[in-house]
Design an enzyme around this catalytic site. Structure first.
Site, mmCIF file in Angstrom:
data_model
loop_
_atom_site.group_PDB
_atom_site.id
_atom_site.type_symbol
_atom_site.label_atom_id
_atom_site.label_comp_id
_atom_site.label_asym_id
_atom_site.label_seq_id
_atom_site.Cartn_x
_atom_site.Cartn_y
_atom_site.Cartn_z
ATOM 1 N N LEU A 161 0.821 -1.208 0.000
ATOM 2 C CA LEU A 161 0.000 0.000 0.000
ATOM 3 C C LEU A 161 0.858 1.263 0.000
ATOM 4 O O LEU A 161 0.546 2.250 0.648
ATOM 5 C CB LEU A 161 -0.937 0.002 1.212
ATOM 6 C CG LEU A 161 -2.017 -1.084 1.214
ATOM 7 C CD1 LEU A 161 -2.675 -1.185 2.593
ATOM 8 C CD2 LEU A 161 -3.053 -0.804 0.142
ATOM 9 N N GLY A 162 1.961 1.213 -0.753
ATOM 10 C CA GLY A 162 2.770 2.413 -0.941
ATOM 11 C C GLY A 162 2.060 3.370 -1.891
ATOM 12 O O GLY A 162 0.853 3.269 -2.110
ATOM 13 N N ARG A 163 2.829 4.280 -2.488
ATOM 14 C CA ARG A 163 2.207 5.291 -3.358
ATOM 15 C C ARG A 163 1.385 4.648 -4.465
ATOM 16 O O ARG A 163 0.241 5.033 -4.728
ATOM 17 C CB ARG A 163 3.282 6.192 -3.954
ATOM 18 C CG ARG A 163 3.946 7.129 -2.948
ATOM 19 C CD ARG A 163 5.022 7.968 -3.597
ATOM 20 N NE ARG A 163 6.103 7.138 -4.135
ATOM 21 C CZ ARG A 163 7.170 7.619 -4.764
ATOM 22 N NH1 ARG A 163 7.296 8.924 -4.948
ATOM 23 N NH2 ARG A 163 8.107 6.817 -5.214
ATOM 24 N N PRO A 221 8.098 -3.569 -3.708
ATOM 25 C CA PRO A 221 9.334 -3.310 -4.451
ATOM 26 C C PRO A 221 9.831 -4.559 -5.169
ATOM 27 O O PRO A 221 9.670 -5.684 -4.690
ATOM 28 C CB PRO A 221 10.310 -2.863 -3.354
ATOM 29 C CG PRO A 221 9.425 -2.312 -2.274
ATOM 30 C CD PRO A 221 8.200 -3.161 -2.295
ATOM 31 N N LYS A 260 7.601 -3.043 -20.413
ATOM 32 C CA LYS A 260 7.781 -1.920 -19.480
ATOM 33 C C LYS A 260 9.257 -1.533 -19.372
ATOM 34 O O LYS A 260 9.593 -0.352 -19.253
ATOM 35 C CB LYS A 260 7.220 -2.282 -18.104
ATOM 36 C CG LYS A 260 7.385 -1.190 -17.028
ATOM 37 C CD LYS A 260 6.798 0.148 -17.467
ATOM 38 C CE LYS A 260 6.584 1.129 -16.323
ATOM 39 N NZ LYS A 260 7.740 1.382 -15.491
ATOM 40 N N ASN A 272 10.705 2.161 -20.238
ATOM 41 C CA ASN A 272 11.528 2.999 -19.371
ATOM 42 C C ASN A 272 12.800 3.456 -20.076
ATOM 43 O O ASN A 272 13.270 4.580 -19.869
ATOM 44 C CB ASN A 272 11.870 2.253 -18.084
ATOM 45 C CG ASN A 272 10.701 2.219 -17.120
ATOM 46 O OD1 ASN A 272 9.553 2.409 -17.520
ATOM 47 N ND2 ASN A 272 10.972 1.957 -15.861
ATOM 48 N N GLU A 328 11.805 6.282 -22.116
ATOM 49 C CA GLU A 328 11.601 7.425 -21.210
ATOM 50 C C GLU A 328 12.923 8.108 -20.898
ATOM 51 O O GLU A 328 13.016 9.347 -20.907
ATOM 52 C CB GLU A 328 10.943 6.921 -19.929
ATOM 53 C CG GLU A 328 10.725 7.945 -18.849
ATOM 54 C CD GLU A 328 10.235 7.277 -17.575
ATOM 55 O OE1 GLU A 328 10.982 7.281 -16.580
ATOM 56 O OE2 GLU A 328 9.118 6.720 -17.581
#
Length: 299
Positions: A8-10, A68, A169, A173, A176
Site C-alpha cells: 500500500l505504498g504510493r 518493491p 515496461k 523505461n 523514457e
C-alpha cells in the site's frame, strides 16, 4: 470482484482506491499498519498478514502484489505458495526484471501475470497504462480490475507469455530515459544560448500544437513554472537507472543498437559526479513530475 492487494505504498494505494471507486472489494495488507488503517478507512477490508489476506479471499483467489521489485516479491510468493492453486491468479504490478517474472511464473502454483505499470503517482487521477504478460485466461479474468486501475479498456493490453509485460515496461523505461535526455539537452541549449528566454513560455508554446508536445514536456513547463527558468536549487543528480541498464543489456544481447538510451543512461550515471549539467538538473526535476520521486537539491 474481490481483490487481495499486498503493498500500500504510493502506487499500491492508487490501485486500491481505483478498484474501490469502481465497486470492487479490496482486501489489503501492508507491513505499515498505518497504511492498512488508511486503506480500511477508504473502504478496504484490512488484513494483518499475507496469510490473513489469503484466508479472507474466496476459493478463486485474485491477488495483486504492489511491492518493491526483487526480494519482497519472492517473500510474498513464498508465503502465499501453500494456499495457491492453478485456479488462482497473482499479478506482479511492480518494476520486476522480466527474467525474474519468467522464473516466478514457472514456479508459482497460480497463474502469474507480470504487469508493467506506467503513469506514476501523478497519473493517479487518469489511471495507469498496464502492459501484461502471462496466461491469456488469467488476463481476461482480471480485465474488470485492469479496466479500473488503467485509464480504461484502452489503457491495458495482453502483451504475450510470461515476462512479456515487464519486458515491454523495461523498454518503455529506456525510451523514457532517452526522451528526458532529449528535452534536457534542448532546454540546456536554450538556457545557455544567445537569448534570455522564459523557458516556461517556450515549453508552453511547444505544448500547444508542436510536433514534440507530450506529457513529459508538460512536466518541463511545470518544472520551469515552479522552479524558474534556471531551475533554482535543483541539483545535478539523477537517481534510478536499473530499468535503463536492463534495456541496454538486452540491446547488447539481441544485437540491437540503442545509442540514445545508452547515452541517457550514461548521463544519469555521470550526474553523480555533480558537474552542474542543466540537462541533468531538468531530468532530476522531471522525475518528481511524473513519479513524485524526491527532488535532489543543491546544498
Amino acid at each position: 470482484m474481490q481483490l487481495g492487494l499486498i503493498g500500500l505504498g504510493r502506487m499500491g494505494r492508487i490501485v486500491a482506491d481505483r478498484c474501490l471507486d469502481a465497486g470492487h472489494d479490496v482486501v489489503a495488507f501492508d507491513l505499515d499498519e498505518a497504511a492498512v488503517a488508511a486503506a480500511a478507512e477508504a473502504g478496504a477490508e484490512p488484513a494483518d498478514s499475507v496469510t490473513d489476506l489469503a484466508e479472507r479471499l474466496g476459493d478463486d483467489k485474485r491477488i495483486w502484489l504492489m511491492v518493491p521489485a526483487g526480494e519482497p516479491v519472492d517473500a510474498a510468493l513464498d508465503t502465499l505458495e501453500p494456499v495457491l492453486t492453478s485456479e488462482d491468479v497473482v499479478v506482479d504490478g511492480g518494476n520486476s526484471r522480466f527474467r525474474d517474472s519468467v522464473r516466478r511464473a514457472e514456479s508459482c502454483p497460480a497463474a502469474y501475470l507480470d504487469c508493467g505499470t506506467s503513469g506514476g503517482p501523478a497519473g493517479a487521477e487518469l489511471g495507469f497504462s498496464l502492459m501484461i504478460g502471462g496466461p491469456e485466461w488469467a488476463y481476461e479474468e482480471l480485465e474488470p480490475v485492469f479496466d479500473a486501475v488503467a485509464t480504461g479498456p484502452d489503457g491495458h493490453a495482453h502483451m504475450g507469455p510470461a515476462g512479456s509485460g515487464h519486458y515491454v515496461k523495461m523498454v518503455h523505461n529506456g525510451v523514457e530515459y532517452a526522451l528526458m535526455q532529449a528535452y534536457g539537452e534542448g532546454f540546456e541549449l536554450l538556457h545557455e544560448g544567445r537569448y534570455d528566454l522564459d523557458l516556461e513560455a517556450v515549453a508552453g508554446v511547444w505544448n500547444n500544437g508542436a510536433v514534440i508536445r507530450s506529457w513529459l514536456l508538460e512536466l518541463c513547463e511545470e518544472a520551469f513554472r515552479e522552479e524558474g527558468s534556471d531551475l533554482g536549487d535543483v541539483a545535478d543528480r539523477i537517481e534510478g537507472g536499473s530499468t535503463g541498464t536492463w534495456t541496454v543489456q538486452e540491446g547488447l544481447e539481441q544485437e540491437v543498437p540503442v545509442p540514445l538510451i545508452y547515452t541517457a543512461l550514461a548521463e544519469r550515471f555521470g550526474s553523480r559526479a555533480d558537474d552542474g549539467r542543466f540537462s541533468r538538473r531538468l531530468a532530476n526535476r522531471l522525475r518528481y513530475g511524473f513519479g513524485r520521486h524526491e527532488v535532489q537539491r543543491r546544498e
